[in-house]
Design a protein around this motif. Structure first.
Motif, PDB file in Angstrom:
ATOM      1  N   PRO A   1       0.830  -1.212   0.000  1.00  0.00           N
ATOM      2  CA  PRO A   1       0.000   0.000   0.000  1.00  0.00           C
ATOM      3  C   PRO A   1       0.860   1.256   0.000  1.00  0.00           C
ATOM      4  O   PRO A   1       2.061   1.196   0.281  1.00  0.00           O
ATOM      5  N   PRO A   2       0.268   2.402  -0.281  1.00  0.00           N
ATOM      6  CA  PRO A   2       1.040   3.653  -0.246  1.00  0.00           C
ATOM      7  C   PRO A   2       1.562   3.943   1.149  1.00  0.00           C
ATOM      8  O   PRO A   2       0.920   3.617   2.152  1.00  0.00           O
ATOM      9  N   ILE A   3       2.747   4.536   1.199  1.00  0.00           N
ATOM     10  CA  ILE A   3       3.391   4.880   2.470  1.00  0.00           C
ATOM     11  C   ILE A   3       3.332   6.390   2.637  1.00  0.00           C
ATOM     12  O   ILE A   3       3.908   7.141   1.842  1.00  0.00           O
ATOM     13  N   LEU A   4       2.630   6.835   3.669  1.00  0.00           N
ATOM     14  CA  LEU A   4       2.471   8.263   3.930  1.00  0.00           C
ATOM     15  C   LEU A   4       3.123   8.618   5.256  1.00  0.00           C
ATOM     16  O   LEU A   4       2.977   7.910   6.245  1.00  0.00           O
ATOM     17  N   GLN A   5       3.840   9.724   5.253  1.00  0.00           N
ATOM     18  CA  GLN A   5       4.523  10.212   6.457  1.00  0.00           C
ATOM     19  C   GLN A   5       4.039  11.622   6.759  1.00  0.00           C
ATOM     20  O   GLN A   5       4.050  12.495   5.889  1.00  0.00           O
ATOM     21  N   ASP A   6       3.582  11.845   7.965  1.00  0.00           N
ATOM     22  CA  ASP A   6       3.201  13.191   8.371  1.00  0.00           C
ATOM     23  C   ASP A   6       4.444  14.058   8.535  1.00  0.00           C
ATOM     24  O   ASP A   6       5.477  13.604   9.053  1.00  0.00           O
ATOM     25  N   LEU A   7       4.335  15.299   8.094  1.00  0.00           N
ATOM     26  CA  LEU A   7       5.423  16.262   8.217  1.00  0.00           C
ATOM     27  C   LEU A   7       4.962  17.391   9.142  1.00  0.00           C
ATOM     28  O   LEU A   7       4.302  18.344   8.685  1.00  0.00           O
TER      29      LEU A   7
ATOM     30  N   ASP B   1       6.959   7.482  -2.219  1.00  0.00           N
ATOM     31  CA  ASP B   1       7.140   6.608  -3.375  1.00  0.00           C
ATOM     32  C   ASP B   1       8.613   6.256  -3.577  1.00  0.00           C
ATOM     33  O   ASP B   1       8.923   5.341  -4.335  1.00  0.00           O
ATOM     34  N   ASP B   2       9.490   6.995  -2.918  1.00  0.00           N
ATOM     35  CA  ASP B   2      10.926   6.736  -3.054  1.00  0.00           C
ATOM     36  C   ASP B   2      11.358   5.438  -2.389  1.00  0.00           C
ATOM     37  O   ASP B   2      12.441   4.929  -2.692  1.00  0.00           O
ATOM     38  N   VAL B   3      10.567   4.880  -1.485  1.00  0.00           N
ATOM     39  CA  VAL B   3      11.005   3.696  -0.741  1.00  0.00           C
ATOM     40  C   VAL B   3      10.203   2.445  -1.093  1.00  0.00           C
ATOM     41  O   VAL B   3      10.411   1.393  -0.493  1.00  0.00           O
ATOM     42  N   ARG B   4       9.338   2.524  -2.084  1.00  0.00           N
ATOM     43  CA  ARG B   4       8.465   1.395  -2.363  1.00  0.00           C
ATOM     44  C   ARG B   4       9.076   0.349  -3.288  1.00  0.00           C
ATOM     45  O   ARG B   4       8.517  -0.737  -3.440  1.00  0.00           O
ATOM     46  N   HIS B   5      10.165   0.669  -3.914  1.00  0.00           N
ATOM     47  CA  HIS B   5      10.898  -0.325  -4.705  1.00  0.00           C
ATOM     48  C   HIS B   5      12.377  -0.046  -4.500  1.00  0.00           C
ATOM     49  O   HIS B   5      12.827   1.077  -4.690  1.00  0.00           O
ATOM     50  N   PRO B   6      13.163  -1.052  -4.114  1.00  0.00           N
ATOM     51  CA  PRO B   6      14.563  -0.780  -3.736  1.00  0.00           C
ATOM     52  C   PRO B   6      15.431  -0.228  -4.849  1.00  0.00           C
ATOM     53  O   PRO B   6      16.384   0.508  -4.605  1.00  0.00           O
ATOM     54  N   GLU B   7      15.118  -0.550  -6.112  1.00  0.00           N
ATOM     55  CA  GLU B   7      15.974  -0.110  -7.213  1.00  0.00           C
ATOM     56  C   GLU B   7      15.253   0.750  -8.246  1.00  0.00           C
ATOM     57  O   GLU B   7      15.897   1.357  -9.098  1.00  0.00           O
ATOM     58  N   LEU B   8      13.937   0.783  -8.184  1.00  0.00           N
ATOM     59  CA  LEU B   8      13.157   1.562  -9.149  1.00  0.00           C
ATOM     60  C   LEU B   8      12.179   2.442  -8.392  1.00  0.00           C
ATOM     61  O   LEU B   8      10.973   2.197  -8.389  1.00  0.00           O
ATOM     62  N   PRO B   9      12.693   3.475  -7.740  1.00  0.00           N
ATOM     63  CA  PRO B   9      11.823   4.278  -6.886  1.00  0.00           C
ATOM     64  C   PRO B   9      10.932   5.239  -7.654  1.00  0.00           C
ATOM     65  O   PRO B   9      11.264   5.694  -8.743  1.00  0.00           O
ATOM     66  N   GLY B  10       9.792   5.515  -7.049  1.00  0.00           N
ATOM     67  CA  GLY B  10       8.992   6.663  -7.429  1.00  0.00           C
ATOM     68  C   GLY B  10       8.397   6.639  -8.810  1.00  0.00           C
ATOM     69  O   GLY B  10       8.002   5.601  -9.350  1.00  0.00           O
ATOM     70  N   ASN B  11       8.326   7.826  -9.415  1.00  0.00           N
ATOM     71  CA  ASN B  11       7.585   7.967 -10.663  1.00  0.00           C
ATOM     72  C   ASN B  11       8.230   7.224 -11.818  1.00  0.00           C
ATOM     73  O   ASN B  11       7.558   6.911 -12.812  1.00  0.00           O
ATOM     74  N   LYS B  12       9.513   6.913 -11.745  1.00  0.00           N
ATOM     75  CA  LYS B  12      10.157   6.216 -12.858  1.00  0.00           C
ATOM     76  C   LYS B  12       9.593   4.806 -13.005  1.00  0.00           C
ATOM     77  O   LYS B  12       9.339   4.332 -14.118  1.00  0.00           O
ATOM     78  N   TRP B  13       9.379   4.111 -11.879  1.00  0.00           N
ATOM     79  CA  TRP B  13       8.773   2.793 -11.966  1.00  0.00           C
ATOM     80  C   TRP B  13       7.328   2.899 -12.452  1.00  0.00           C
ATOM     81  O   TRP B  13       6.873   2.120 -13.282  1.00  0.00           O
ATOM     82  N   ARG B  14       6.603   3.875 -11.950  1.00  0.00           N
ATOM     83  CA  ARG B  14       5.213   4.037 -12.376  1.00  0.00           C
ATOM     84  C   ARG B  14       5.141   4.264 -13.888  1.00  0.00           C
ATOM     85  O   ARG B  14       4.260   3.747 -14.568  1.00  0.00           O
ATOM     86  N   LYS B  15       6.057   5.062 -14.415  1.00  0.00           N
ATOM     87  CA  LYS B  15       6.061   5.315 -15.857  1.00  0.00           C
ATOM     88  C   LYS B  15       6.477   4.079 -16.659  1.00  0.00           C
ATOM     89  O   LYS B  15       6.033   3.894 -17.797  1.00  0.00           O
ATOM     90  N   LEU B  16       7.310   3.233 -16.087  1.00  0.00           N
ATOM     91  CA  LEU B  16       7.855   2.103 -16.827  1.00  0.00           C
ATOM     92  C   LEU B  16       6.974   0.863 -16.812  1.00  0.00           C
ATOM     93  O   LEU B  16       6.995   0.070 -17.760  1.00  0.00           O
TER      94      LEU B  16
ATOM     95  N   HIS C   1       7.102  12.250  -2.961  1.00  0.00           N
ATOM     96  CA  HIS C   1       8.551  12.032  -3.074  1.00  0.00           C
ATOM     97  C   HIS C   1       8.774  11.047  -4.207  1.00  0.00           C
ATOM     98  O   HIS C   1       8.534   9.849  -4.070  1.00  0.00           O
ATOM     99  N   THR C   2       9.237  11.544  -5.336  1.00  0.00           N
ATOM    100  CA  THR C   2       9.364  10.738  -6.546  1.00  0.00           C
ATOM    101  C   THR C   2      10.713  10.036  -6.669  1.00  0.00           C
ATOM    102  O   THR C   2      10.997   9.417  -7.703  1.00  0.00           O
ATOM    103  N   GLY C   3      11.550  10.095  -5.641  1.00  0.00           N
ATOM    104  CA  GLY C   3      12.844   9.419  -5.720  1.00  0.00           C
ATOM    105  C   GLY C   3      13.925  10.340  -6.254  1.00  0.00           C
ATOM    106  O   GLY C   3      14.022  11.496  -5.859  1.00  0.00           O
ATOM    107  N   GLY C   4      14.733   9.821  -7.177  1.00  0.00           N
ATOM    108  CA  GLY C   4      15.795  10.629  -7.773  1.00  0.00           C
ATOM    109  C   GLY C   4      17.045  10.751  -6.934  1.00  0.00           C
ATOM    110  O   GLY C   4      17.936  11.554  -7.251  1.00  0.00           O
ATOM    111  N   LEU C   5      17.161   9.947  -5.879  1.00  0.00           N
ATOM    112  CA  LEU C   5      18.296  10.118  -4.966  1.00  0.00           C
ATOM    113  C   LEU C   5      19.611   9.656  -5.576  1.00  0.00           C
ATOM    114  O   LEU C   5      20.679  10.039  -5.098  1.00  0.00           O
ATOM    115  N   GLN C   6      19.540   8.850  -6.655  1.00  0.00           N
ATOM    116  CA  GLN C   6      20.799   8.473  -7.312  1.00  0.00           C
ATOM    117  C   GLN C   6      21.531   9.702  -7.838  1.00  0.00           C
ATOM    118  O   GLN C   6      22.742   9.686  -8.024  1.00  0.00           O
TER     119      GLN C   6
END
Length: 306
Positions: A4-10, A27-42, A285-290
């Motif tokens: 399920p989606p992971i939500l964090q209060d700020l 969304d940055d932590v839901r896939h270890p190697e394909l985080p965020g919007n890039k996985w959703r697009k792919l 959070h769409t990832g992009g930490l690489q």
């Protein structure tokens, strides 16, 4: 994408003073190697590539591209060959992103910046495919109709998890992720895009074109142009200070190209009273930490907590 989606209060004092509940969709932590919007697009593009009998993905990007990194990782995980058409001549020392792409098995094909401008020219792309071999072609950034479908599913996931919200905020590079969110929202609730490049007003035409291609046009979105911090991937001491302070408060790492600007821009809007008191705002959070490795290579900037 698992789970399920992971939500964090700020709990930001500024948001609390305005009566706004600010949450971060991780969304940055839901896939270890394909985080965020890039996985959703792919994800739907990978299914289409298989269905069409392709064993190779061909796509486009710069030396620090999150998209190239994601396609290379996806190819390795899915057993597909990958080819990255890279803007500019090969440097004597590859960027950390391109080094990782090669480790993930991606073949890198460098083209001049002049030729790279033809990446949307169908005849040029077909000639390139004949040269490099048959492949399923993904556009720069990964945005196409199937990508928008994957992003739209984010709205469905939140609704299915009974996580109420009034507005999304998301970083905008090409506008594809925001366009996908608009399709998912179907005119309900608000979306805000924070362009990460200067003079980002042109993205409205890009976003409208993407949704119109799907037979829709929406007015329930806004582009906040005041958080580009000098332009795309530009060094900014102010932005890096914000990212570091955010990490100290929330123990969440943002990146200096996309999500740092997103959160800074979201807080600017809250401070300006853009969101009504009582609203729940979800920043994505769409990832992009690489990209931090490349930022360190170019500018010596350090990733928080690294």
């Amino acid at each position: 994408m698992p789970g399920p989606p992971i939500l964090q209060d700020l709990p930001e004092p500024l948001a609390e003073r305005r009566g706004v509940r600010l949450r971060l969709l991780r969304d940055d932590v839901r896939h270890p190697e394909l985080p965020g919007n890039k996985w959703r697009k792919l994800q739907h593009n990978l299914l289409a590539a298989r269905a069409q009998g392709h064993d190779t993905l061909l796509t486009f990007g710069g030396a620090y591209s999150n998209h190239l990194a994601a396609v290379a990782a996806a190819g390795r995980l899915q057993g597909l060959r990958t080819i990255g058409v890279v803007r500019g001549e090969a440097a004597s020392v590859l960027s950390p992103t391109l080094q990782q792409c090669r480790l993930d098995g991606m073949a890198l094909h460098f083209v001049s910046r002049e030729d790279y401008r033809r990446r949307t020219d169908e005849a040029w792309v077909q000639a390139l495919a004949r040269q490099l071999g048959p492949a399923y072609v993904l556009p720069e950034g990964g945005t196409n109709a199937l990508a928008l479908r994957g992003v739209a599913e984010l709205v469905t996931e939140l609704d299915a998890a009974a996580e109420p919200f009034d507005a999304f905020t998301v970083a905008c590079g090409t506008g594809g992720t925001l366009a996908g969110l608009l399709l998912g929202l179907e005119g309900r609730r608000q979306a805000v895009g924070v362009p990460v490049l200067k003079d980002g007003a042109f993205l409205r035409d890009e976003i409208d074109a993407l949704t119109q291609a799907a037979g829709r046009r929406y007015a329930n979105y806004h582009l906040h142009l005041g958080a580009h911090f000098g332009g795309y991937a530009r060094y900014s001491a102010e932005l890096l200070a914000f990212i570091d302070a955010f990490y100290q408060r929330h123990r969440v790492v943002l990146d200096p190209v996309y999500t740092g600007k997103l959160l800074a821009g979201t807080l600017q809007l809250i401070d300006q009273g853009y969101f009504a008191a009582g609203s729940t705002v979800v920043a994505i959070h769409t990832g992009g930490l690489q990209g931090w490795a490349g930022f360190e290579q170019r500018f010596g900037a350090r990733r928080p907590g690294g």
